[in-house]
Write a protein that holds these residues in place. Structure first.
Motif, PDB file in Angstrom:
ATOM      1  N   LEU A 154     -15.639   7.725   5.072  1.00 31.29           N
ATOM      2  CA  LEU A 154     -14.621   6.798   4.580  1.00 31.29           C
ATOM      3  C   LEU A 154     -13.222   7.307   4.908  1.00 31.29           C
ATOM      4  O   LEU A 154     -12.944   8.500   4.796  1.00 31.29           O
ATOM      5  N   LYS A 155     -12.353   6.386   5.309  1.00 33.19           N
ATOM      6  CA  LYS A 155     -10.949   6.734   5.502  1.00 33.19           C
ATOM      7  C   LYS A 155     -10.290   6.899   4.136  1.00 33.19           C
ATOM      8  O   LYS A 155     -10.533   6.102   3.230  1.00 33.19           O
ATOM      9  N   THR A 156      -9.438   7.889   4.027  1.00 37.94           N
ATOM     10  CA  THR A 156      -8.772   8.115   2.736  1.00 37.94           C
ATOM     11  C   THR A 156      -7.258   8.235   2.896  1.00 37.94           C
ATOM     12  O   THR A 156      -6.570   8.763   2.015  1.00 37.94           O
ATOM     13  N   ASN A 157      -6.745   7.724   4.021  1.00 42.81           N
ATOM     14  CA  ASN A 157      -5.316   7.906   4.303  1.00 42.81           C
ATOM     15  C   ASN A 157      -4.615   6.595   4.653  1.00 42.81           C
ATOM     16  O   ASN A 157      -3.641   6.586   5.399  1.00 42.81           O
ATOM     17  N   LEU A 158      -5.114   5.483   4.134  1.00 44.65           N
ATOM     18  CA  LEU A 158      -4.481   4.203   4.427  1.00 44.65           C
ATOM     19  C   LEU A 158      -3.145   4.057   3.681  1.00 44.65           C
ATOM     20  O   LEU A 158      -2.942   4.649   2.624  1.00 44.65           O
ATOM     21  N   GLU A 159      -2.263   3.251   4.244  1.00 44.94           N
ATOM     22  CA  GLU A 159      -1.033   2.882   3.547  1.00 44.94           C
ATOM     23  C   GLU A 159      -1.398   1.806   2.526  1.00 44.94           C
ATOM     24  O   GLU A 159      -1.930   0.752   2.889  1.00 44.94           O
ATOM     25  N   LEU A 160      -1.119   2.043   1.272  1.00 42.69           N
ATOM     26  CA  LEU A 160      -1.549   1.118   0.225  1.00 42.69           C
ATOM     27  C   LEU A 160      -0.580  -0.040   0.003  1.00 42.69           C
ATOM     28  O   LEU A 160      -1.000  -1.160  -0.259  1.00 42.69           O
ATOM     29  N   GLY A 161       0.710   0.208   0.059  1.00 43.13           N
ATOM     30  CA  GLY A 161       1.661  -0.886  -0.065  1.00 43.13           C
ATOM     31  C   GLY A 161       1.833  -1.431  -1.474  1.00 43.13           C
ATOM     32  O   GLY A 161       2.337  -2.538  -1.668  1.00 43.13           O
ATOM     33  N   PHE A 162       1.376  -0.708  -2.474  1.00 43.55           N
ATOM     34  CA  PHE A 162       1.589  -1.098  -3.863  1.00 43.55           C
ATOM     35  C   PHE A 162       1.516   0.163  -4.711  1.00 43.55           C
ATOM     36  O   PHE A 162       1.139   1.222  -4.221  1.00 43.55           O
ATOM     37  N   ASN A 163       1.871   0.046  -5.989  1.00 48.63           N
ATOM     38  CA  ASN A 163       1.759   1.211  -6.859  1.00 48.63           C
ATOM     39  C   ASN A 163       0.885   0.902  -8.056  1.00 48.63           C
ATOM     40  O   ASN A 163       0.490  -0.247  -8.273  1.00 48.63           O
ATOM     41  N   LEU A 164       0.597   1.926  -8.815  1.00 54.23           N
ATOM     42  CA  LEU A 164      -0.335   1.784  -9.937  1.00 54.23           C
ATOM     43  C   LEU A 164       0.133   0.778 -10.974  1.00 54.23           C
ATOM     44  O   LEU A 164      -0.678   0.111 -11.609  1.00 54.23           O
ATOM     45  N   GLN A 165       1.432   0.674 -11.142  1.00 56.93           N
ATOM     46  CA  GLN A 165       1.959  -0.260 -12.131  1.00 56.93           C
ATOM     47  C   GLN A 165       1.493  -1.693 -11.856  1.00 56.93           C
ATOM     48  O   GLN A 165       1.288  -2.486 -12.768  1.00 56.93           O
ATOM     49  N   ASP A 166       1.265  -1.989 -10.558  1.00 55.78           N
ATOM     50  CA  ASP A 166       0.847  -3.337 -10.167  1.00 55.78           C
ATOM     51  C   ASP A 166      -0.555  -3.686 -10.645  1.00 55.78           C
ATOM     52  O   ASP A 166      -0.914  -4.855 -10.719  1.00 55.78           O
ATOM     53  N   ILE A 167      -1.364  -2.673 -10.927  1.00 59.74           N
ATOM     54  CA  ILE A 167      -2.755  -2.946 -11.333  1.00 59.74           C
ATOM     55  C   ILE A 167      -3.063  -2.388 -12.721  1.00 59.74           C
ATOM     56  O   ILE A 167      -4.216  -2.126 -13.070  1.00 59.74           O
ATOM     57  N   ARG A 168      -2.010  -2.237 -13.525  1.00 53.74           N
ATOM     58  CA  ARG A 168      -2.214  -1.806 -14.908  1.00 53.74           C
ATOM     59  C   ARG A 168      -3.026  -2.871 -15.642  1.00 53.74           C
ATOM     60  O   ARG A 168      -2.772  -4.068 -15.501  1.00 53.74           O
ATOM     61  N   TYR A 169      -4.007  -2.449 -16.412  1.00 56.79           N
ATOM     62  CA  TYR A 169      -4.849  -3.403 -17.127  1.00 56.79           C
ATOM     63  C   TYR A 169      -4.172  -3.881 -18.402  1.00 56.79           C
ATOM     64  O   TYR A 169      -3.731  -3.072 -19.239  1.00 56.79           O
TER      65      TYR A 169
END
Length: 257
Positions: free
Chosen positions: A238-253
């Motif tokens: 698996l690749k583990t170095n992709l550019e994500l383009g978002f931060n954790l705050q965007d997926i806070r539950y």
């Protein structure tokens, strides 16, 4: 606050639920059952952050097919009704507080792997919900894999029992033994037993390919198939170095309502 990220391998969940429905054209029931599953997962795992990751649906078969042209060739396509209903399912997920993330060019597996390790490397806990054993190469104390359908953890003891290798050796194992369902060839003539035996002597595929003391029974199979082994391992990893383009705050539950 300690972080617990739950990552849903969305199509892994949705396609299995959909295949069990009596009427494959009735998407509302598929969505309902998937949302029930998500509710159970949330109740059990109590995430601080959660996201459902989807594969992109374009014609591009991704970088793995460039390395192995037959990769996943001939797989059953997604039913048209399910494809048409995907947006509705994502909307229903959102009503539960679960946002959807679509991979772009890379497979969902790589996006999930990158996100999981990024959070784990910063001290967070990650649970990946999937039946796909490929994620088990990521296993560590802060990354767990949950098979929702079998209600089990795909942990290190499971991998040792199932494959006879350590989780981090899984790409090496598949580089040798291949994965027939994904058309990953590995080394012809090297099956699971031989792959396991080799990886009990050598730490990884690279050491096996360069070993001068490799017994002749294996050398004669591996020598002509080195390129296939290297490509197979690369595709299985698996690749583990992709550019994500978002931060954790965007997926806070945040619970619905």
């Amino acid at each position: 606050m300690s972080i617990h990220l739950v990552v849903i391998d969305a199509l892994n969940l949705i396609r299995r639920v959909h295949a069990a429905q009596p009427d494959e054209t009735e998407i509302a029931n598929t969505s309902k059952v998937c949302c029930q599953a998500l509710s159970k997962i949330i109740a059990m795992s109590k995430p601080t952050h959660i996201v459902a990751v989807f594969d992109h649906q374009g014609e591009d078969r991704g970088w793995r097919a460039e390395l192995l042209p037959n990769y996943k060739e001939g797989r059953k396509p997604m039913p048209e009704a399910l494809q048409a209903g995907m947006e509705q399912i994502q909307d229903d997920f959102m009503t539960l507080g679960v946002d959807s993330l679509l991979s772009d060019g890379d497979e969902a597996d790589d996006l999930i792997a990158t996100l999981a390790l990024k959070v784990a490397d910063h001290g967070g806990q990650v649970t990946i919900v999937s039946t796909d054993k490929g994620y088990c190469q990521l296993l560590r104390p802060t990354v767990m894999i949950r098979d929702y359908f079998q209600q089990r953890w795909l942990d290190s003891p499971f991998i040792e029992k199932e494959f006879g290798v350590r989780p981090e050796q899984l790409p090496d194992y598949w580089g040798l033994a291949g994965i027939s369902s994904s058309k990953i060839p590995g080394v012809p003539g090297i099956g699971p037993k031989a792959a396991c035996e080799l990886l009990s002597v050598f730490p990884d595929l690279e050491h096996i390919l360069s070993a001068e003391e490799l017994p002749e029974k294996w050398r004669k199979k591996i020598e002509p198939a080195k390129a296939s082994a290297v490509a197979s391992k690369a595709v299985a990893r698996l690749k583990t170095n992709l550019e994500l383009g978002f931060n954790l705050q965007d997926i806070r539950y945040q619970a619905a309502g």
